[in-house]
Design a protein around this motif. Structure first.
Motif, mmCIF file in Angstrom:
data_model
loop_
_atom_site.group_PDB
_atom_site.id
_atom_site.type_symbol
_atom_site.label_atom_id
_atom_site.label_comp_id
_atom_site.label_asym_id
_atom_site.label_seq_id
_atom_site.Cartn_x
_atom_site.Cartn_y
_atom_site.Cartn_z
ATOM 1 N N TYR A 186 70.936 43.413 53.639
ATOM 2 C CA TYR A 186 71.074 42.025 53.409
ATOM 3 C C TYR A 186 70.348 41.476 52.187
ATOM 4 O O TYR A 186 70.892 40.282 51.692
ATOM 5 C CB TYR A 186 70.139 41.488 54.690
ATOM 6 N N ALA A 187 69.267 42.024 51.672
ATOM 7 C CA ALA A 187 68.714 41.615 50.639
ATOM 8 C C ALA A 187 69.497 41.721 49.373
ATOM 9 O O ALA A 187 69.638 41.061 48.326
ATOM 10 C CB ALA A 187 67.285 42.008 50.245
ATOM 11 N N ALA A 188 70.181 42.748 49.330
ATOM 12 C CA ALA A 188 71.465 43.016 48.070
ATOM 13 C C ALA A 188 72.415 42.168 48.370
ATOM 14 O O ALA A 188 72.717 41.455 47.164
ATOM 15 C CB ALA A 188 71.821 44.508 48.503
ATOM 16 N N ALA A 189 72.744 41.365 49.481
ATOM 17 C CA ALA A 189 73.922 40.406 49.536
ATOM 18 C C ALA A 189 73.188 39.013 49.308
ATOM 19 O O ALA A 189 74.097 38.088 48.921
ATOM 20 C CB ALA A 189 74.463 40.523 50.815
ATOM 21 N N ASP A 190 72.047 38.995 49.481
ATOM 22 C CA ASP A 190 71.297 37.415 49.159
ATOM 23 C C ASP A 190 69.934 37.512 48.910
ATOM 24 O O ASP A 190 69.262 38.091 49.528
ATOM 25 C CB ASP A 190 71.144 36.803 50.854
ATOM 26 N N PRO A 191 69.928 37.426 47.613
ATOM 27 C CA PRO A 191 68.339 37.580 46.736
ATOM 28 C C PRO A 191 67.315 36.570 47.454
ATOM 29 O O PRO A 191 66.267 37.021 47.602
ATOM 30 C CB PRO A 191 68.701 36.953 45.626
ATOM 31 N N TYR A 192 67.678 35.491 48.338
ATOM 32 C CA TYR A 192 66.722 34.953 49.095
ATOM 33 C C TYR A 192 66.545 35.174 50.595
ATOM 34 O O TYR A 192 65.755 34.516 51.296
ATOM 35 C CB TYR A 192 67.093 33.287 48.967
ATOM 36 N N TYR A 193 67.109 36.517 50.963
ATOM 37 C CA TYR A 193 67.072 36.742 52.443
ATOM 38 C C TYR A 193 65.764 37.041 52.893
ATOM 39 O O TYR A 193 65.270 36.663 53.776
ATOM 40 C CB TYR A 193 68.003 37.898 52.603
ATOM 41 N N LEU A 194 64.815 37.747 51.955
ATOM 42 C CA LEU A 194 63.492 38.095 52.169
ATOM 43 C C LEU A 194 62.559 36.977 52.326
ATOM 44 O O LEU A 194 61.873 36.777 53.377
ATOM 45 C CB LEU A 194 63.106 39.093 51.292
ATOM 46 N N SER A 195 62.735 35.935 51.577
ATOM 47 C CA SER A 195 61.716 34.826 51.594
ATOM 48 C C SER A 195 62.167 33.840 52.777
ATOM 49 O O SER A 195 61.262 33.193 53.461
ATOM 50 C CB SER A 195 61.858 34.084 50.295
ATOM 51 N N ASN A 196 63.549 33.895 52.898
ATOM 52 C CA ASN A 196 63.988 32.891 53.942
ATOM 53 C C ASN A 196 63.444 33.485 55.184
ATOM 54 O O ASN A 196 63.631 32.631 56.359
ATOM 55 C CB ASN A 196 65.568 32.868 53.752
ATOM 56 N N ASN A 197 63.276 34.662 55.523
ATOM 57 C CA ASN A 197 63.156 35.386 56.807
ATOM 58 C C ASN A 197 61.623 35.826 56.844
ATOM 59 O O ASN A 197 61.235 36.531 57.759
ATOM 60 C CB ASN A 197 63.959 36.688 57.100
ATOM 61 N N ASN A 198 60.701 35.233 55.988
ATOM 62 C CA ASN A 198 59.307 35.495 55.828
ATOM 63 C C ASN A 198 58.966 37.125 55.842
ATOM 64 O O ASN A 198 57.895 37.319 56.464
ATOM 65 C CB ASN A 198 58.884 34.897 57.131
ATOM 66 N N TRP A 210 68.337 45.867 45.101
ATOM 67 C CA TRP A 210 68.344 46.569 46.478
ATOM 68 C C TRP A 210 69.640 47.298 46.708
ATOM 69 O O TRP A 210 69.536 47.903 47.534
ATOM 70 C CB TRP A 210 67.957 45.244 47.626
ATOM 71 N N SER A 211 70.537 47.093 45.929
ATOM 72 C CA SER A 211 71.642 47.914 46.096
ATOM 73 C C SER A 211 71.701 49.333 45.581
ATOM 74 O O SER A 211 72.646 50.105 45.710
ATOM 75 C CB SER A 211 72.992 47.038 45.244
ATOM 76 N N GLU A 212 70.576 49.554 44.907
ATOM 77 C CA GLU A 212 70.326 50.638 44.095
ATOM 78 C C GLU A 212 70.373 52.044 45.433
ATOM 79 O O GLU A 212 69.330 51.539 46.230
ATOM 80 C CB GLU A 212 69.201 50.957 43.211
ATOM 81 N N ASP A 213 70.798 52.922 45.276
ATOM 82 C CA ASP A 213 70.414 53.972 46.241
ATOM 83 C C ASP A 213 68.909 54.283 46.532
ATOM 84 O O ASP A 213 68.117 54.676 45.543
ATOM 85 C CB ASP A 213 71.127 55.485 45.829
ATOM 86 N N GLY A 214 68.586 54.197 47.844
ATOM 87 C CA GLY A 214 67.217 54.722 48.150
ATOM 88 C C GLY A 214 66.112 53.598 47.666
ATOM 89 O O GLY A 214 65.006 53.802 47.802
ATOM 90 N N ALA A 215 66.561 52.535 47.236
ATOM 91 C CA ALA A 215 65.628 51.356 46.860
ATOM 92 C C ALA A 215 64.544 50.976 47.844
ATOM 93 O O ALA A 215 63.255 50.959 47.446
ATOM 94 C CB ALA A 215 66.425 50.232 46.135
ATOM 95 N N ALA A 216 64.939 51.068 49.076
ATOM 96 C CA ALA A 216 63.944 50.375 50.090
ATOM 97 C C ALA A 216 63.004 51.496 50.156
ATOM 98 O O ALA A 216 61.904 51.108 50.889
ATOM 99 C CB ALA A 216 64.777 50.116 51.409
ATOM 100 N N LYS A 217 63.047 52.925 50.058
ATOM 101 C CA LYS A 217 62.203 54.004 50.459
ATOM 102 C C LYS A 217 60.858 53.808 49.484
ATOM 103 O O LYS A 217 59.927 54.249 49.807
ATOM 104 C CB LYS A 217 62.930 55.293 50.306
#
Length: 507
Positions: free
Chosen positions: A340-352, A370-377
């Motif tokens: 979701y964050a890769a598709a929308d850069p403001y997703y994280l802030s908009n969802n606290n 966030w589209s980079e492989d394994g970024a979230a890890k």
């Protein structure tokens, strides 16, 4: 000539020992006569007790792979010096036919007589009555040794199954954490030591009304053949087995979640004091296709749960967190949040949602690719309290190894669904305030919860429950409701399929 005191004592000891040996030998010799009388076959009178004991010992070794509890069986017969203790009682009480009738009727419990070698016992006892089939003393020894051990195994196995279930749920289910008592050597010995075997087996029959109701219905359905009846019979068979497991909720008050029914009950003194809808974890059999695609080498269906399935467990609700912080699991962060964050850069802030690295908050998470492989890890994620928090305004906490809990949710529409297997594994409750009231009562703590949930500036607050309340996350696809009617539900996780398959393997 005066005898030495030690010689007199030795003589007395020899006399006593001779009496004991004579008594035991005489008793064992009586078994030969008793067997002959019970079978009507005179060849059994020729049996020598010591030879018979050796035959039983040898037979026990050769049959141990066929026993449900081989170690218990060996220890028991070693203690009994390999005497035919079971047949001695059964023949003396003339109970052979009544015991075989018990084994033949296990279909009433949804089981197969094959589980207890009923046909072999029938055939062996029948042969013993035929002086043409059992014509020599060697044949007599062999038949008595085998019948003794088969009957002992059948009686002990039957006792285990009636009191503890045929299968250990922890052995077949990957996500099963409910404390379940299993048979031990003490229960095994108590069964074989019972003075009246038939009376003992009658005493351990399950007597709970839900169990009896399922038995009656199974018997009724067995008189007619149809696809619908066959499905209902399978449901009854697996739930009869679940009823036999020693893990049922107890106590005056507890919380009960039945996963296939998508409901929660607060039980007080055996009755539901509060009932509500819940949403549970998404399952592998959500479309009720009744198929599990994975098999092991022997063709038995495995329990390979979908990673969002709610586990079966029991624990104690010890506290609540009002305005909870959601510590987002890594699996959800990698598979959902980062996308979701890769598709929308403001997703994280908009969802606290705050992002952390090495325990420190990241100031500009929108600059991360966030589209980079394994970024979230590389990061951890937390959602702050608020109206949009996925856990809603309150979560109910209990210790468990699956990190699941009961919680509120802003996604209320899901409670309108018929199949509410939609969560990531935790249990969403429809009416969290009513649940909090049922647990805490109407005192100061409940008022504190109410006020904290209604504040305009929500902050996480932990409130301990003064008296911990047991909670059970269960899986029952058939049960007797309070009106006395049997209720059936679909097998949303495919757990009925797994259990039924394993039961069929036993017989």
């Amino acid at each position: 000539m005066k005898k030495h005191p030690h010689a007199l004592a030795l003589t007395l000891l020899c006399v006593m020992l001779s009496f004991v040996i004579y008594s035991c030998g005489n008793k064992n010799a009586e078994f030969a006569k008793l067997t002959s009388k019970s079978t009507g076959n005179k060849v059994f009178k020729q049996m020598d007790p010591e030879v018979l004991a050796e035959k039983i010992k040898t037979k026990q070794q050769s049959m141990k792979k066929n026993f449900r509890n081989p170690k218990f069986m060996q220890a028991y017969y070693e203690q009994q010096e390999f005497q035919p203790v079971m047949l001695q009682k059964v023949f003396a009480e003339k109970q052979m036919d009544s015991l075989m009738a018990v084994l033949d009727s296990v279909g009433n419990h949804g089981l197969s007589p094959k589980m207890f070698s009923a046909a072999k016992i029938h055939a062996l006892y029948s042969d013993m009555k035929d002086n043409k089939k059992i014509a020599t003393v060697e044949q007599a020894y062999a038949s008595v040794a085998e019948l003794e051990l088969l009957l002992a195994a059948a009686v002990s196995d039957y006792s285990d199954v009636m009191q503890f279930g045929a299968i250990s749920p922890r052995r077949i289910y990957a996500q099963y954490y409910t404390e379940t008592k299993r048979p031990d050597e003490k229960s095994f010995t108590a069964t074989l030591d019972a003075k009246d075997t038939k009376a003992y087996l009658d005493s351990i029959q399950p007597k709970a009304e839900p169990y009896l109701a399922m038995q009656r219905e199974l018997k009724r359905l067995s008189t007619e053949t149809s696809a619908a009846n066959e499905e209902a019979k399978r449901i009854l068979i697996v739930n009869l087995e679940r009823m036999r497991w020693q893990n049922k909720p107890s106590g005056d008050k507890y919380v009960l979640v039945n996963i296939p029914d998508f409901t929660l009950d607060v039980m007080e003194k055996g009755k539901s004091a509060l009932k509500m809808k819940v949403c549970v974890g998404e399952g592998r059999n959500k479309d009720y296709a009744d198929k599990l695609v994975e098999y092991d080498e022997s063709g038995v269906k495995k329990d390979r749960p979908f990673n969002r399935e709610t586990p079966q467990l029991n624990s104690l609700i010890h506290s609540v967190q009002v305005n909870p912080v959601w510590n987002i699991p890594q699996s959800i962060a990698s598979n959902e949040i980062s996308k979701y964050a890769a598709a929308d850069p403001y997703y994280l802030s908009n969802n606290n949602i705050d992002v952390y690295q090495d325990g420190k908050i990241v100031d500009d998470p929108e600059t991360i690719d966030w589209s980079e492989d394994g970024a979230a890890k590389k990061y951890s994620f937390k959602q702050r309290p608020g109206d949009d928090n996925s856990l809603g305004k309150i979560k109910f906490l209990f210790n468990n190894q699956s990190s699941v809990y009961l919680h509120d949710t802003p996604a209320k529409n899901a409670f309108n669904l018929q199949v509410r297997a939609v969560s990531h594994g935790c249990v969403r409750v429809e009416e969290p305030m009513k649940l909090a009231q049922a647990l805490f009562g109407n005192g100061n703590q409940y008022q504190t919860i109410q006020n904290a949930m209604q504040t305009g500036q929500p902050q996480a607050k932990d409130i301990a429950l003064p008296n911990k309340v047991p909670v059970y996350l269960t899986y029952n696809t058939c049960w007797l409701d309070e009106s006395g009617k049997l209720q059936y539900r679909k097998d949303v996780y495919g757990l009925d399929i797994v259990l039924y398959t394993h039961l069929q393997r036993l017989g």
